[in-house]
Scaffold this motif. Structure first.
Motif, PDB file in Angstrom:
ATOM      1  N   ALA A  23       1.140  -1.122  -0.020  1.00 27.31           N
ATOM      2  CA  ALA A  23       0.086  -0.030  -0.275  1.00 27.31           C
ATOM      3  C   ALA A  23       0.763   1.199  -0.217  1.00 27.31           C
ATOM      4  O   ALA A  23       2.099   1.377   0.552  1.00 27.31           O
ATOM      5  CB  ALA A  23      -1.040   0.099   1.564  1.00 27.31           C
ATOM      6  N   PHE A  24       0.593   2.524  -0.655  1.00 25.37           N
ATOM      7  CA  PHE A  24       1.099   3.768  -0.415  1.00 25.37           C
ATOM      8  C   PHE A  24      -0.321   4.716   0.071  1.00 25.37           C
ATOM      9  O   PHE A  24      -0.993   4.782  -0.087  1.00 25.37           O
ATOM     10  CB  PHE A  24       0.898   4.189  -2.483  1.00 25.37           C
ATOM     11  N   ILE A  25       0.541   5.619   1.274  1.00 23.66           N
ATOM     12  CA  ILE A  25      -0.325   6.317   1.491  1.00 23.66           C
ATOM     13  C   ILE A  25       0.090   7.310   1.623  1.00 23.66           C
ATOM     14  O   ILE A  25       1.835   7.898   2.239  1.00 23.66           O
ATOM     15  CB  ILE A  25       0.039   6.203   3.630  1.00 23.66           C
ATOM     16  N   GLY A  26       0.370   8.232   1.491  1.00 29.31           N
ATOM     17  CA  GLY A  26       0.412   9.721   0.589  1.00 29.31           C
ATOM     18  C   GLY A  26       0.081  11.014   1.850  1.00 29.31           C
ATOM     19  O   GLY A  26      -1.196  11.304   2.120  1.00 29.31           O
ATOM     20  N   TYR A  27       0.945  11.823   2.420  1.00 30.04           N
ATOM     21  CA  TYR A  27       0.469  13.010   3.315  1.00 30.04           C
ATOM     22  C   TYR A  27       0.886  14.204   3.088  1.00 30.04           C
ATOM     23  O   TYR A  27       1.429  14.441   1.899  1.00 30.04           O
ATOM     24  CB  TYR A  27       1.388  12.907   4.363  1.00 30.04           C
ATOM     25  N   LEU A  45      -3.356  12.793  -5.822  1.00 30.17           N
ATOM     26  CA  LEU A  45      -2.650  11.397  -4.557  1.00 30.17           C
ATOM     27  C   LEU A  45      -3.404  10.059  -5.388  1.00 30.17           C
ATOM     28  O   LEU A  45      -3.300   9.239  -5.719  1.00 30.17           O
ATOM     29  CB  LEU A  45      -2.977  11.567  -3.465  1.00 30.17           C
ATOM     30  N   ALA A  46      -4.623  10.379  -5.213  1.00 28.59           N
ATOM     31  CA  ALA A  46      -5.898   9.280  -5.169  1.00 28.59           C
ATOM     32  C   ALA A  46      -6.279   8.372  -6.773  1.00 28.59           C
ATOM     33  O   ALA A  46      -5.826   7.962  -7.042  1.00 28.59           O
ATOM     34  CB  ALA A  46      -7.207   9.241  -3.935  1.00 28.59           C
ATOM     35  N   GLU A  47      -6.173   9.539  -7.367  1.00 25.20           N
ATOM     36  CA  GLU A  47      -6.400   9.443  -8.944  1.00 25.20           C
ATOM     37  C   GLU A  47      -4.811   9.113  -9.662  1.00 25.20           C
ATOM     38  O   GLU A  47      -4.937   8.341 -10.578  1.00 25.20           O
ATOM     39  CB  GLU A  47      -6.724  10.664  -9.519  1.00 25.20           C
ATOM     40  N   ASN A  48      -3.583   8.712  -8.737  1.00 25.30           N
ATOM     41  CA  ASN A  48      -2.653   8.626  -9.119  1.00 25.30           C
ATOM     42  C   ASN A  48      -2.017   7.506  -8.591  1.00 25.30           C
ATOM     43  O   ASN A  48      -0.743   7.389  -8.130  1.00 25.30           O
ATOM     44  CB  ASN A  48      -1.351  10.074  -9.306  1.00 25.30           C
ATOM     45  N   GLY A  49      -2.919   6.531  -7.901  1.00 24.75           N
ATOM     46  CA  GLY A  49      -2.044   5.132  -6.921  1.00 24.75           C
ATOM     47  C   GLY A  49      -1.864   5.564  -5.332  1.00 24.75           C
ATOM     48  O   GLY A  49      -1.779   4.275  -5.146  1.00 24.75           O
ATOM     49  N   ALA A  50      -2.444   6.773  -4.721  1.00 27.45           N
ATOM     50  CA  ALA A  50      -1.944   6.725  -3.652  1.00 27.45           C
ATOM     51  C   ALA A  50      -3.525   5.128  -3.150  1.00 27.45           C
ATOM     52  O   ALA A  50      -4.905   5.478  -3.641  1.00 27.45           O
ATOM     53  CB  ALA A  50      -2.653   7.232  -2.333  1.00 27.45           C
ATOM     54  N   ASP A  51      -3.410   4.844  -2.067  1.00 38.85           N
ATOM     55  CA  ASP A  51      -4.252   3.944  -1.700  1.00 38.85           C
ATOM     56  C   ASP A  51      -5.127   4.290  -0.333  1.00 38.85           C
ATOM     57  O   ASP A  51      -6.360   4.213  -0.249  1.00 38.85           O
ATOM     58  CB  ASP A  51      -3.725   2.593  -0.837  1.00 38.85           C
ATOM     59  N   VAL A  52      -4.565   5.826   0.525  1.00 39.41           N
ATOM     60  CA  VAL A  52      -4.743   5.970   1.912  1.00 39.41           C
ATOM     61  C   VAL A  52      -4.253   7.172   1.520  1.00 39.41           C
ATOM     62  O   VAL A  52      -2.803   7.543   1.385  1.00 39.41           O
ATOM     63  CB  VAL A  52      -4.562   5.373   2.919  1.00 39.41           C
ATOM     64  N   ASN A 220      11.362   8.039  -2.994  1.00 38.44           N
ATOM     65  CA  ASN A 220      11.396   7.368  -4.435  1.00 38.44           C
ATOM     66  C   ASN A 220      11.222   6.124  -4.807  1.00 38.44           C
ATOM     67  O   ASN A 220      10.782   5.504  -3.453  1.00 38.44           O
ATOM     68  CB  ASN A 220      13.545   7.894  -5.422  1.00 38.44           C
ATOM     69  N   ALA A 221      10.826   5.854  -5.804  1.00 41.22           N
ATOM     70  CA  ALA A 221      10.116   4.298  -6.301  1.00 41.22           C
ATOM     71  C   ALA A 221      11.026   3.539  -5.427  1.00 41.22           C
ATOM     72  O   ALA A 221      10.412   2.493  -5.247  1.00 41.22           O
ATOM     73  CB  ALA A 221       9.420   4.430  -7.600  1.00 41.22           C
ATOM     74  N   ASP A 222      11.941   3.520  -5.093  1.00 41.18           N
ATOM     75  CA  ASP A 222      13.253   2.350  -5.182  1.00 41.18           C
ATOM     76  C   ASP A 222      13.127   2.594  -3.583  1.00 41.18           C
ATOM     77  O   ASP A 222      12.935   1.012  -3.534  1.00 41.18           O
ATOM     78  CB  ASP A 222      14.408   2.428  -5.656  1.00 41.18           C
ATOM     79  N   GLN A 223      12.571   2.991  -2.937  1.00 47.28           N
ATOM     80  CA  GLN A 223      12.448   2.943  -1.539  1.00 47.28           C
ATOM     81  C   GLN A 223      11.541   2.309  -1.335  1.00 47.28           C
ATOM     82  O   GLN A 223      11.197   1.605  -0.299  1.00 47.28           O
ATOM     83  CB  GLN A 223      12.893   4.964  -0.954  1.00 47.28           C
ATOM     84  N   VAL A 224      10.137   3.660  -1.861  1.00 44.07           N
ATOM     85  CA  VAL A 224       8.850   2.604  -1.521  1.00 44.07           C
ATOM     86  C   VAL A 224       9.362   1.548  -2.013  1.00 44.07           C
ATOM     87  O   VAL A 224       8.321   0.487  -0.862  1.00 44.07           O
ATOM     88  CB  VAL A 224       7.854   2.465  -3.001  1.00 44.07           C
ATOM     89  N   SER A 225       9.915   0.431  -2.994  1.00 42.29           N
ATOM     90  CA  SER A 225       9.944  -1.021  -3.277  1.00 42.29           C
ATOM     91  C   SER A 225       9.881  -2.163  -2.004  1.00 42.29           C
ATOM     92  O   SER A 225       9.963  -2.448  -1.511  1.00 42.29           O
ATOM     93  CB  SER A 225      10.982  -0.877  -4.507  1.00 42.29           C
ATOM     94  N   THR A 260       3.807   5.633  -6.917  1.00 38.43           N
ATOM     95  CA  THR A 260       3.543   4.302  -6.292  1.00 38.43           C
ATOM     96  C   THR A 260       3.910   3.605  -7.814  1.00 38.43           C
ATOM     97  O   THR A 260       3.026   2.397  -7.519  1.00 38.43           O
ATOM     98  CB  THR A 260       1.766   4.962  -6.851  1.00 38.43           C
ATOM     99  N   SER A 261       5.029   3.821  -8.671  1.00 41.63           N
ATOM    100  CA  SER A 261       5.419   2.326  -8.735  1.00 41.63           C
ATOM    101  C   SER A 261       6.183   1.495  -8.322  1.00 41.63           C
ATOM    102  O   SER A 261       6.016   0.299  -9.158  1.00 41.63           O
ATOM    103  CB  SER A 261       5.917   3.003 -10.063  1.00 41.63           C
ATOM    104  N   GLY A 262       6.754   2.112  -7.267  1.00 41.18           N
ATOM    105  CA  GLY A 262       7.521   0.761  -6.691  1.00 41.18           C
ATOM    106  C   GLY A 262       6.947   0.190  -6.121  1.00 41.18           C
ATOM    107  O   GLY A 262       7.201  -0.497  -4.877  1.00 41.18           O
ATOM    108  N   THR A 263       5.209  -0.099  -6.009  1.00 42.46           N
ATOM    109  CA  THR A 263       3.833  -0.780  -4.887  1.00 42.46           C
ATOM    110  C   THR A 263       3.881  -2.229  -5.167  1.00 42.46           C
ATOM    111  O   THR A 263       3.857  -2.977  -4.663  1.00 42.46           O
ATOM    112  CB  THR A 263       2.920   0.185  -4.760  1.00 42.46           C
ATOM    113  N   SER A 264       4.233  -2.383  -6.687  1.00 40.37           N
ATOM    114  CA  SER A 264       4.136  -3.254  -7.551  1.00 40.37           C
ATOM    115  C   SER A 264       5.061  -4.341  -7.308  1.00 40.37           C
ATOM    116  O   SER A 264       5.851  -4.129  -7.513  1.00 40.37           O
ATOM    117  CB  SER A 264       4.073  -3.237  -8.804  1.00 40.37           C
TER     118      SER A 264
END
Length: 266
Positions: A23-27, A45-52, A220-225, A260-264
């Motif tokens: 999950a991706f949570i955006g503040y 945020l929601a429209e570009n992949g945030a889950d919460v 960044n996406a790598d850190q998300v992943s 959010t590309s890092g969430t997969s």
């Protein structure tokens, strides 16, 4: 979904896990750079992949926030932010996107407003719960009782310095997810996440946590992943606030899509 029935954060995260993702949570702070734009930004945020969504309440003494977020919240306060704007924002966002909205707030504004009054207003607006960075479960008995009555989630923080006993107490009191603070510092961009985050998540699992999300320093996406290799969700704030401040909602949308590309995980 009725506005009086809060969306379950843990259900949303569980669905992401079941799908082989994290999950991706955006503040973002309410009222930055102004109230209307902060609502549009949260929707982006929601429209570009945030889950919460995590909406921050601007506060005059933000002990946990780094410089980027401090500047944003001070701008919101200078523009005339009032606590009731939080409920206006939540209701407007939930009318446009079907996504859980948590409010991150220091405890004093809630006390001043009234714990029950605040909770009832949040439920009425369609909010899902509170993230409370400056109270511990043993000092939050009124909030725990109120959240039981209203069904709101209550997200408490855990730090690498927390004792095992404190972690067990935090896990037992939390509903939604445990917010694992990845470092001992304040919010901000970091090129390397503290290795203590992985250890902390392991300790929280041993303490009984079924859902743990990691925040502070992810940019960044790598850190998300990498965070999602061991945690259930990644929380990003400073990178999003900076994008909004530098390039408006369009740049925020681009940054969110990249992150959010890092969430997969598949």
């Amino acid at each position: 979904m009725s506005a009086s029935t809060p969306l379950s954060v843990s259900d949303v995260i569980a669905r992401r896990k079941a799908a082989g993702s994290g999950a991706f949570i955006g503040y973002l702070p309410v009222g930055f750079p102004d109230l209307a734009t902060s609502i549009d930004a949260a929707v982006a945020l929601a429209e570009n992949g945030a889950d919460v969504l995590e909406l921050g309440v601007p506060y005059s003494d933000p002990v946990m926030d780094g410089l980027v977020i401090q500047r944003a919240t001070q701008q919101a306060l200078s523009n005339g932010f009032r606590l009731r704007d939080v409920f206006t924002a939540v209701e407007a966002i939930r009318s446009r996107v079907d996504i859980p909205v948590l409010v991150m707030t220091y405890w004093n504004p809630v006390l001043q407003f009234g714990v029950d009054r605040f909770a009832d207003a949040l439920v009425s607006a369609g909010g899902s719960g509170l993230i409370t960075p400056d109270i511990t479960p043993d000092s939050a008995l009124d909030w725990i009782a109120t959240s039981e009555r209203t069904g709101l989630d209550r997200v408490f923080l855990a730090a690498p310095s927390s004792t095992d006993a404190r972690l067990r107490e935090t896990v037992a009191a939390t509903r939604g997810f445990v917010y694992a603070v990845s470092t001992m510092g304040i919010t901000g961009l970091r090129t390397d996440l503290d290795a203590a985050a992985r250890t902390l998540v392991d300790r929280l699992r041993e303490a009984g946590s079924s859902t743990t999300c990691v925040g502070i320093g992810i940019s960044n996406a790598d850190q998300v992943s990498r965070v999602l290799e061991y945690a259930d969700g990644a929380i990003v704030g400073t990178a999003l606030v900076k994008a909004l401040g530098d390039g408006g909602v369009r740049e925020l949308a681009r940054t969110t899509s990249s992150l959010t590309s890092g969430t997969s995980l598949v």
